[in-house]
Enzyme design. Structure first.
Site, PDB file in Angstrom:
ATOM      1  N   ASN A   6     -71.167  38.273  42.166  1.00  0.00           N
ATOM      2  CA  ASN A   6     -72.265  39.224  42.399  1.00  0.00           C
ATOM      3  C   ASN A   6     -71.774  40.448  43.174  1.00  0.00           C
ATOM      4  OD1 ASN A   6     -71.869  38.136  44.878  1.00  0.00           O
ATOM      5  ND2 ASN A   6     -74.028  37.800  45.349  1.00  0.00           N
TER       6      ASN A   6
ATOM      7  N   SER B  28     -67.819  32.949  47.982  1.00  0.00           N
ATOM      8  CA  SER B  28     -68.002  32.689  49.406  1.00  0.00           C
ATOM      9  C   SER B  28     -67.768  33.981  50.169  1.00  0.00           C
ATOM     10  CB  SER B  28     -66.958  31.647  49.836  1.00  0.00           C
ATOM     11  OG  SER B  28     -67.105  31.355  51.186  1.00  0.00           O
TER      12      SER B  28
ATOM     13  N   TYR C 112     -70.432  29.809  58.240  1.00  0.00           N
ATOM     14  CA  TYR C 112     -69.323  29.556  57.305  1.00  0.00           C
ATOM     15  C   TYR C 112     -68.835  28.110  57.429  1.00  0.00           C
ATOM     16  CZ  TYR C 112     -64.929  30.321  54.807  1.00  0.00           C
ATOM     17  OH  TYR C 112     -63.882  30.254  53.908  1.00  0.00           O
TER      18      TYR C 112
END
Ligand code: UDP
Length: 311
Positions: free
Chosen positions: A32, A75, A145
């Site tokens: 994305n 990520s 994270y």
């Protein structure tokens, strides 16, 4: 082989895309562009075996193609970016992993999770073996994270146990090389870009904290070797040569021939004091160990940034 790679336009994902296209596989690259860049895969766009799908993997994805391998690399992985986007970071770690596992289940594909040395937090065991449970702050700034990757691993093994999915999990230690973003705030990219621009290198804290840096080609080789074994437990992949951040700064100044100076800034909260992978399992199970020395990898990375930034 038909291969789906989420985060395929990112630093590591783009190298995997290239490798698989070179060996004749079909690659469905899903990104994305939150931290990935189309430039990283520009040379693949004309290949009939490469398809780019712009999609946020934290949202469900239904695809028609048969898929043999699913890699979840999407990520927000640099501290600068995950501190800026903590919720998106959690979503790509949790929901993104869930969606990719769903695709793997639906397609009967082998699943790979890009996990991280951050699951060990600020480690109290050194070097870090896979059996170490880690020392992670549940609520600190890095937890978006760290904890999402820990939960992602948990999801992977839930799918393995409950749905019999064939899984691979690699805990990736600090990796560097071409296709890193120049402004991702990570130590190697930041230091090289500052040195090339003759700006101060910003060392956080006293610079005595350590990291162990793996060149991208070594990592990619390890990941592909892991896919080709039947080992399903988490495996550290990284380079165990450990450096102090201050020494890294001086090395980069030396290799770039820069006149930059070092500026000391406060150490961010929960910044791990040391990190070094125990790679005995990877050596034994894969017959893998890193071969690119830090200096050699830095020279290649410096060349990349010089071209990228026209410096
Ligand atoms: N670091 C630094 N200056 C920078 C960027 C990072 O001194 O401009 C330090 C950071 O505090 C950490 C280490 O370098 O101790 C590695 O940071 P990075 O953001 O690359 O990743 P981490 O290993 O912390 O996830």
């Amino acid at each position: 082989m038909n291969i789906l790679i989420s985060g395929g336009c990112g630093f590591i994902g783009s190298h995997l895309c290239k490798k698989f296209i070179e060996r004749g596989d079909f690659v469905l690259c899903v990104d994305n562009f939150i931290t990935g860049s189309q430039e990283n895969v520009s040379e693949l766009l004309t290949s009939p075996k490469f398809k780019l799908l712009v999609h946020d993997i934290s949202l469900p994805l239904y695809i028609r193609e048969e898929i043999n391998w699913v890699f979840h690399f999407a990520s927000i992985a640099s501290p600068k970016h995950y501190l800026a986007y903590p919720i998106k970071t959690l979503k790509s770690g949790l929901l993104g992993t869930h969606n990719c596992l769903g695709i793997a289940r639906d397609k009967g594909a082998k699943f790979f999770l890009a996990s991280t040395s951050e699951v060990y937090g600020d480690p109290l065991v050194h070097p870090q073996p896979e059996e170490y449970y880690g020392n992670v702050s549940i609520t600190g700034p890095r937890s978006c994270y760290d904890e999402s990757k820990r939960a992602a691993e948990s999801l992977v093994y839930a799918y393995m146990r409950q749905h019999n999915i064939n899984v691979r999990v690699s805990r990736i230690f600090n990796t560097y090389g071409p296709n890193m973003l120049p402004d991702d705030g990570r130590v190697i990219s930041s230091f090289i870009v500052s040195a090339l621009k003759e700006e101060d290198l910003t060392v956080y804290g006293d610079g005595l904290q350590t990291r162990s840096f793996c060149y991208i080609d070594d990592l990619v080789r390890g990941i592909i070797m892991l896919m080709d074994t039947d080992y399903q437990l988490p495996l550290n992949i990284g380079n165990p040569e450990e450096y102090r951040i201050i020494d890294l700064a001086n090395k980069i100044i030396e290799l770039t021939g820069s006149k930059s100076k070092i500026k000391f800034l406060p150490l961010p909260q929960d910044d791990p004091k040391k990190r070094k992978p125990d790679i005995r399992k990877a050596e034994k199970i894969l017959g893998w160990s890193p071969i690119v020395k830090l200096e050699e990898g830095l020279v290649k990375t410096i060349e990349y940034f010089k071209k990228k930034l026209n410096l």
